[in-house]
Design a protein around this motif. Structure first.
Motif, PDB file in Angstrom:
ATOM      1  N   ASN A  25      44.184  44.585  29.831  1.00  0.00           N
ATOM      2  CA  ASN A  25      45.063  43.577  30.417  1.00  0.00           C
ATOM      3  C   ASN A  25      45.619  43.997  31.771  1.00  0.00           C
ATOM      4  O   ASN A  25      46.160  43.170  32.499  1.00  0.00           O
ATOM      5  CB  ASN A  25      46.216  43.249  29.463  1.00  0.00           C
ATOM      6  CG  ASN A  25      45.743  42.467  28.273  1.00  0.00           C
ATOM      7  OD1 ASN A  25      44.807  41.679  28.365  1.00  0.00           O
ATOM      8  ND2 ASN A  25      46.371  42.674  27.137  1.00  0.00           N
ATOM      9  N   ASN A  26      45.549  45.291  32.089  1.00  0.00           N
ATOM     10  CA  ASN A  26      46.049  45.801  33.369  1.00  0.00           C
ATOM     11  C   ASN A  26      45.037  46.767  33.982  1.00  0.00           C
ATOM     12  O   ASN A  26      45.293  47.959  34.064  1.00  0.00           O
ATOM     13  CB  ASN A  26      47.385  46.527  33.163  1.00  0.00           C
ATOM     14  CG  ASN A  26      48.415  45.633  32.553  1.00  0.00           C
ATOM     15  OD1 ASN A  26      48.778  44.629  33.137  1.00  0.00           O
ATOM     16  ND2 ASN A  26      48.881  45.986  31.369  1.00  0.00           N
ATOM     17  N   PRO A  27      43.880  46.265  34.425  1.00  0.00           N
ATOM     18  CA  PRO A  27      42.850  47.178  34.937  1.00  0.00           C
ATOM     19  C   PRO A  27      43.091  47.647  36.362  1.00  0.00           C
ATOM     20  O   PRO A  27      42.244  48.320  36.936  1.00  0.00           O
ATOM     21  CB  PRO A  27      41.580  46.331  34.855  1.00  0.00           C
ATOM     22  CG  PRO A  27      42.063  44.951  35.083  1.00  0.00           C
ATOM     23  CD  PRO A  27      43.418  44.887  34.415  1.00  0.00           C
ATOM     24  N   SER A  29      43.362  46.491  40.118  1.00  0.00           N
ATOM     25  CA  SER A  29      43.059  45.360  40.985  1.00  0.00           C
ATOM     26  C   SER A  29      42.039  44.452  40.299  1.00  0.00           C
ATOM     27  O   SER A  29      40.953  44.900  39.933  1.00  0.00           O
ATOM     28  CB  SER A  29      42.497  45.865  42.310  1.00  0.00           C
ATOM     29  OG  SER A  29      41.974  44.792  43.047  1.00  0.00           O
ATOM     30  N   TRP A  30      42.373  43.170  40.141  1.00  0.00           N
ATOM     31  CA  TRP A  30      41.445  42.244  39.501  1.00  0.00           C
ATOM     32  C   TRP A  30      40.261  41.925  40.407  1.00  0.00           C
ATOM     33  O   TRP A  30      39.266  41.380  39.947  1.00  0.00           O
ATOM     34  CB  TRP A  30      42.165  40.957  39.107  1.00  0.00           C
ATOM     35  CG  TRP A  30      43.016  41.137  37.900  1.00  0.00           C
ATOM     36  CD1 TRP A  30      44.367  41.287  37.886  1.00  0.00           C
ATOM     37  CD2 TRP A  30      42.591  41.233  36.550  1.00  0.00           C
ATOM     38  NE1 TRP A  30      44.807  41.467  36.599  1.00  0.00           N
ATOM     39  CE2 TRP A  30      43.730  41.430  35.751  1.00  0.00           C
ATOM     40  CE3 TRP A  30      41.353  41.175  35.917  1.00  0.00           C
ATOM     41  CZ2 TRP A  30      43.682  41.572  34.373  1.00  0.00           C
ATOM     42  CZ3 TRP A  30      41.302  41.302  34.539  1.00  0.00           C
ATOM     43  CH2 TRP A  30      42.456  41.493  33.786  1.00  0.00           C
ATOM     44  N   SER A  31      40.346  42.288  41.668  1.00  0.00           N
ATOM     45  CA  SER A  31      39.223  42.021  42.570  1.00  0.00           C
ATOM     46  C   SER A  31      38.117  43.061  42.439  1.00  0.00           C
ATOM     47  O   SER A  31      36.997  42.832  42.862  1.00  0.00           O
ATOM     48  CB  SER A  31      39.717  41.955  44.019  1.00  0.00           C
ATOM     49  OG  SER A  31      40.283  43.197  44.391  1.00  0.00           O
ATOM     50  N   ASN A  32      38.423  44.215  41.849  1.00  0.00           N
ATOM     51  CA  ASN A  32      37.434  45.277  41.704  1.00  0.00           C
ATOM     52  C   ASN A  32      37.650  45.950  40.348  1.00  0.00           C
ATOM     53  O   ASN A  32      38.321  46.964  40.254  1.00  0.00           O
ATOM     54  CB  ASN A  32      37.579  46.281  42.850  1.00  0.00           C
ATOM     55  CG  ASN A  32      36.449  47.273  42.880  1.00  0.00           C
ATOM     56  OD1 ASN A  32      35.445  47.100  42.208  1.00  0.00           O
ATOM     57  ND2 ASN A  32      36.624  48.332  43.645  1.00  0.00           N
ATOM     58  N   VAL A  33      37.081  45.371  39.309  1.00  0.00           N
ATOM     59  CA  VAL A  33      37.308  45.828  37.939  1.00  0.00           C
ATOM     60  C   VAL A  33      36.053  46.504  37.399  1.00  0.00           C
ATOM     61  O   VAL A  33      34.936  46.028  37.600  1.00  0.00           O
ATOM     62  CB  VAL A  33      37.708  44.648  37.022  1.00  0.00           C
ATOM     63  CG1 VAL A  33      37.965  45.112  35.614  1.00  0.00           C
ATOM     64  CG2 VAL A  33      38.925  43.942  37.575  1.00  0.00           C
ATOM     65  N   LEU A  38      36.005  43.838  31.549  1.00  0.00           N
ATOM     66  CA  LEU A  38      35.968  42.380  31.639  1.00  0.00           C
ATOM     67  C   LEU A  38      35.306  41.816  30.387  1.00  0.00           C
ATOM     68  O   LEU A  38      34.506  42.485  29.740  1.00  0.00           O
ATOM     69  CB  LEU A  38      35.172  41.939  32.870  1.00  0.00           C
ATOM     70  CG  LEU A  38      35.776  42.286  34.231  1.00  0.00           C
ATOM     71  CD1 LEU A  38      34.794  41.947  35.335  1.00  0.00           C
ATOM     72  CD2 LEU A  38      37.081  41.533  34.428  1.00  0.00           C
ATOM     73  N   THR A  48      35.940  45.299  25.775  1.00  0.00           N
ATOM     74  CA  THR A  48      37.079  44.387  25.851  1.00  0.00           C
ATOM     75  C   THR A  48      37.013  43.322  24.763  1.00  0.00           C
ATOM     76  O   THR A  48      38.039  42.920  24.201  1.00  0.00           O
ATOM     77  CB  THR A  48      37.103  43.718  27.242  1.00  0.00           C
ATOM     78  OG1 THR A  48      37.250  44.732  28.220  1.00  0.00           O
ATOM     79  CG2 THR A  48      38.229  42.726  27.367  1.00  0.00           C
TER      80      THR A  48
END
Length: 155
Positions: A25-27, A29-33, A38, A48
């Motif tokens: 839930n807190n990886p 930056s959501w732009s680079n996971v 995911l 996940t």
């Protein structure tokens, strides 16, 4: 393997699952996971995708163990039902409260009076729940804790 009345394997699995919940839930930056953090497309599976089913499994096993132990100790079903309903109402109420105030002002540059009051109410409610659960523990009812119970006005 048990330690006291706890199932050690279940506690370890619960800890790993909660750590997994926090991670997915807190990886960062959501732009680079990292791809395993995911959810998979419809035709695949990632770690996940297993976190929530693991959590539901833990809940089911914990409920079965807790209710079985209480029923074998002779606790009446009416008392168990009241406790279940009471906890359900508390959890549902907390969910409604968190839905009504989703951000708690964390994005505002300056706190407002009403939000400060909400913080105090929420922390007071959490402390009341904690103290009530703590007070019911057997070790808290010993004579050496008489003074502490008097200080907390619960004894």
């Amino acid at each position: 393997m048990q330690t006291g009345n706890r199932v050690l394997a279940l506690d370890i699995f619960r800890g790993m699952t909660i750590a997994g919940m926090i991670l997915v839930n807190n990886p960062g930056s959501w732009s680079n996971v990292y791809p395993p953090l995911l959810h998979a497309d419809w035709h695949g599976v990632t770690p996940t995708d297993w976190v929530f089913p693991f959590f539901l499994f833990i809940v089911g096993v914990s409920i079965a163990l807790a209710l079985g132990k209480r029923k074998s100790n002779g606790v009446p079903m009416a008392q168990l039902s009241r406790k279940i309903i009471y906890r359900t109402i508390i959890i549902f109420g907390l969910g409604l409260f968190l839905t009504a105030f989703p951000k708690f002002g964390f994005t505002d540059p300056e706190p407002k009076l009403i939000k400060s009051i909400l913080y105090l109410l929420l922390s007071g409610a959490m402390m009341a729940i904690f103290i009530r659960a703590w007070r019911d523990q057997k070790q808290f009812l010993s004579q050496k804790n008489d003074r502490l119970r008097k200080i907390l006005f619960i004894g």
